[in-house]
Motif scaffolding. Structure first.
Motif, PDB file in Angstrom:
ATOM      1  N   ARG A  72       0.835  -1.202   0.000  1.00  0.00           N
ATOM      2  CA  ARG A  72       0.000   0.000   0.000  1.00  0.00           C
ATOM      3  C   ARG A  72       0.869   1.250   0.000  1.00  0.00           C
ATOM      4  N   ASN A  73       0.308   2.327  -0.532  1.00  0.00           N
ATOM      5  CA  ASN A  73       1.035   3.588  -0.533  1.00  0.00           C
ATOM      6  C   ASN A  73       0.955   4.240   0.841  1.00  0.00           C
ATOM      7  N   LEU A  74       2.007   4.983   1.197  1.00  0.00           N
ATOM      8  CA  LEU A  74       2.052   5.655   2.484  1.00  0.00           C
ATOM      9  C   LEU A  74       1.464   7.055   2.357  1.00  0.00           C
ATOM     10  N   SER A  75       0.781   7.493   3.398  1.00  0.00           N
ATOM     11  CA  SER A  75       0.218   8.845   3.409  1.00  0.00           C
ATOM     12  C   SER A  75       1.325   9.848   3.713  1.00  0.00           C
ATOM     13  N   SER A  76       1.016  11.113   3.534  1.00  0.00           N
ATOM     14  CA  SER A  76       2.004  12.151   3.799  1.00  0.00           C
ATOM     15  C   SER A  76       2.401  12.152   5.279  1.00  0.00           C
ATOM     16  N   TYR A  77       1.460  11.899   6.154  1.00  0.00           N
ATOM     17  CA  TYR A  77       1.775  11.829   7.584  1.00  0.00           C
ATOM     18  C   TYR A  77       2.724  10.678   7.882  1.00  0.00           C
ATOM     19  N   MET A  78       2.480   9.524   7.279  1.00  0.00           N
ATOM     20  CA  MET A  78       3.345   8.365   7.538  1.00  0.00           C
ATOM     21  C   MET A  78       4.762   8.619   7.015  1.00  0.00           C
ATOM     22  N   LEU A  79       4.886   9.279   5.873  1.00  0.00           N
ATOM     23  CA  LEU A  79       6.207   9.616   5.348  1.00  0.00           C
ATOM     24  C   LEU A  79       6.917  10.581   6.296  1.00  0.00           C
ATOM     25  N   TYR A  80       6.185  11.557   6.821  1.00  0.00           N
ATOM     26  CA  TYR A  80       6.748  12.485   7.801  1.00  0.00           C
ATOM     27  C   TYR A  80       7.176  11.728   9.047  1.00  0.00           C
ATOM     28  N   SER A  81       6.324  10.841   9.502  1.00  0.00           N
ATOM     29  CA  SER A  81       6.603  10.067  10.710  1.00  0.00           C
ATOM     30  C   SER A  81       7.882   9.244  10.549  1.00  0.00           C
ATOM     31  N   SER A  83      10.414   9.914   8.666  1.00  0.00           N
ATOM     32  CA  SER A  83      11.598  10.756   8.601  1.00  0.00           C
ATOM     33  C   SER A  83      11.940  11.376   9.964  1.00  0.00           C
ATOM     34  N   VAL A  84      10.945  11.638  10.800  1.00  0.00           N
ATOM     35  CA  VAL A  84      11.161  12.324  12.061  1.00  0.00           C
ATOM     36  C   VAL A  84      11.380  11.356  13.230  1.00  0.00           C
ATOM     37  N   ARG A  85      10.872  10.163  13.142  1.00  0.00           N
ATOM     38  CA  ARG A  85      10.887   9.217  14.262  1.00  0.00           C
ATOM     39  C   ARG A  85      12.281   8.986  14.863  1.00  0.00           C
ATOM     40  N   THR A  94      13.655   7.233  26.745  1.00  0.00           N
ATOM     41  CA  THR A  94      12.907   6.443  27.722  1.00  0.00           C
ATOM     42  C   THR A  94      11.405   6.449  27.477  1.00  0.00           C
ATOM     43  N   VAL A  95      10.961   7.180  26.480  1.00  0.00           N
ATOM     44  CA  VAL A  95       9.517   7.318  26.223  1.00  0.00           C
ATOM     45  C   VAL A  95       9.003   6.079  25.489  1.00  0.00           C
ATOM     46  N   ARG A  96       7.795   5.670  25.833  1.00  0.00           N
ATOM     47  CA  ARG A  96       7.179   4.505  25.197  1.00  0.00           C
ATOM     48  C   ARG A  96       6.832   4.814  23.744  1.00  0.00           C
ATOM     49  N   PRO A  97       6.768   3.778  22.888  1.00  0.00           N
ATOM     50  CA  PRO A  97       6.434   4.001  21.472  1.00  0.00           C
ATOM     51  C   PRO A  97       5.090   4.693  21.255  1.00  0.00           C
ATOM     52  N   VAL A  98       4.131   4.428  22.103  1.00  0.00           N
ATOM     53  CA  VAL A  98       2.815   5.068  21.971  1.00  0.00           C
ATOM     54  C   VAL A  98       2.953   6.569  22.172  1.00  0.00           C
ATOM     55  N   ASP A  99       3.746   6.953  23.172  1.00  0.00           N
ATOM     56  CA  ASP A  99       3.930   8.371  23.450  1.00  0.00           C
ATOM     57  C   ASP A  99       4.765   9.042  22.359  1.00  0.00           C
ATOM     58  N   ILE A 100       5.692   8.312  21.762  1.00  0.00           N
ATOM     59  CA  ILE A 100       6.477   8.844  20.644  1.00  0.00           C
ATOM     60  C   ILE A 100       5.549   9.152  19.479  1.00  0.00           C
ATOM     61  N   ALA A 101       4.613   8.262  19.215  1.00  0.00           N
ATOM     62  CA  ALA A 101       3.650   8.498  18.142  1.00  0.00           C
ATOM     63  C   ALA A 101       2.809   9.745  18.437  1.00  0.00           C
ATOM     64  N   LYS A 102       2.462   9.965  19.692  1.00  0.00           N
ATOM     65  CA  LYS A 102       1.704  11.162  20.064  1.00  0.00           C
ATOM     66  C   LYS A 102       2.533  12.420  19.820  1.00  0.00           C
ATOM     67  N   ILE A 103       3.819  12.368  20.174  1.00  0.00           N
ATOM     68  CA  ILE A 103       4.699  13.521  19.968  1.00  0.00           C
ATOM     69  C   ILE A 103       4.812  13.837  18.480  1.00  0.00           C
ATOM     70  N   ILE A 104       4.974  12.792  17.666  1.00  0.00           N
ATOM     71  CA  ILE A 104       5.080  12.991  16.217  1.00  0.00           C
ATOM     72  C   ILE A 104       3.788  13.597  15.673  1.00  0.00           C
ATOM     73  N   GLY A 105       2.650  13.115  16.162  1.00  0.00           N
ATOM     74  CA  GLY A 105       1.364  13.657  15.737  1.00  0.00           C
ATOM     75  C   GLY A 105       1.216  15.124  16.091  1.00  0.00           C
ATOM     76  N   GLU A 106       1.670  15.503  17.285  1.00  0.00           N
ATOM     77  CA  GLU A 106       1.612  16.906  17.690  1.00  0.00           C
ATOM     78  C   GLU A 106       2.506  17.760  16.797  1.00  0.00           C
ATOM     79  N   LYS A 107       3.700  17.243  16.467  1.00  0.00           N
ATOM     80  CA  LYS A 107       4.607  17.974  15.579  1.00  0.00           C
ATOM     81  C   LYS A 107       3.976  18.150  14.193  1.00  0.00           C
ATOM     82  N   TRP A 108       3.324  17.089  13.698  1.00  0.00           N
ATOM     83  CA  TRP A 108       2.678  17.157  12.376  1.00  0.00           C
ATOM     84  C   TRP A 108       1.583  18.213  12.365  1.00  0.00           C
TER      85      TRP A 108
END
Length: 189
Positions: A72-81, A83-85, A94-108
Motif C-alpha cells: 500500500r502507498n504511504l500517506s504524507s503523515y506516515m512519510l513524515y513520521s 523521517s522524524v521518528r 525512555t519514552v514509550r512508542p505510543v507516546d512517541i507516536a503522540k509527539i510525532i502527531g503533535e509535531k505534524w
C-alpha cells in the motif's frame, strides 16, 4: 413496613422458582451448544459459564494475502513520521512508542501547509507508484486493470507489450488533433 409470614413464604417460593428456571435455562444452553459442536461450547466448559457460550461467535478466517501483491502507498503523515521518528527517539530514549507516536502527531499538526508540501508531494508519487504496480499486478492475474462495463471486458486484451501501447497512444493523439494542431472537443451538443 413489616412483612408477614405469608409474604415471606411467597417471596421464598418466587426465589426458588427463579433459581430453578435459571438452572434449567443454563442446562438447555449447554446442551444445545454441545449438540451443535461449536467452539463456544468448548470455551464455555473451560470457563464454566453458560453466558459466555451464548455470546461468543465463531471466528472468521482471514483471507490469505498474496505475497506478490503491491504494498500500500504511504500517506504524507506516515512519510513524515518515518523521517522524524529516529530524531524523536534520540531526544526521548525512555519514552514509550505510543507516546512517541503522540509527539510525532503533535509535531505534524504544528506544521504549516508549506512545511507539509514535500511530504504531500512524496505521498502523491507514492500513490502513483502504487497505482502503477496495482495495474501491472492485476494484468498478471488476467483481470482488467481498470473497472469497465462487462461488455467491454471481453473486447480488451489481457496484456499488451509496451511497444504496442506506445503506438496506440501515438495513433490516438494523431486522430484527436485537427489540421490546425488544436485538440477536438468530445462534448456532446
Amino acid at each position: 413496613m413489616v412483612l408477614q409470614n405469608t409474604d415471606r413464604n411467597r417471596i421464598d417460593q418466587v426465589i426458588q422458582n427463579l433459581t430453578k428456571n435459571l438452572k434449567d435455562f443454563s442446562e438447555i444452553l449447554l446442551n444445545s451448544s454441545e449438540l451443535a459442536g461449536s467452539e463456544a461450547s468448548s470455551n464455555a466448559t473451560g470457563n464454566g459459564s453458560a453466558a459466555s457460550a451464548a455470546t461468543e461467535k465463531p471466528k472468521k478466517k482471514k483471507a490469505e494475502k498474496d505475497p506478490n501483491a503491491p504494498k500500500r502507498n504511504l500517506s504524507s503523515y506516515m512519510l513524515y513520521s518515518q523521517s522524524v521518528r529516529p530524531d524523536v527517539v534520540k531526544q526521548n530514549p525512555t519514552v514509550r512508542p505510543v507516546d512517541i507516536a503522540k509527539i510525532i502527531g503533535e509535531k505534524w499538526n504544528a506544521l504549516t501547509d508549506k512545511e507539509k508540501q514535500p511530504f504531500v508531494k512524496a505521498a502523491e508519487k507514492e500513490k502513483a507508484r502504487f497505482d502503477k504496480e496495482t495495474k501491472s499486478y492485476k494484468a498478471t492475474l488476467g483481470e482488467p486493470a481498470e473497472s469497465t462495463p462487462a461488455k467491454r471486458k471481453a473486447e480488451q486484451p489481457i496484456a499488451e507489450p509496451a511497444s504496442e501501447k506506445k503506438e496506440k497512444k501515438k495513433s490516438k493523439k494523431a486522430s484527436h488533433e485537427s489540421s490546425d494542431g488544436k485538440k477536438k472537443s468530445h462534448k456532446k451538443k
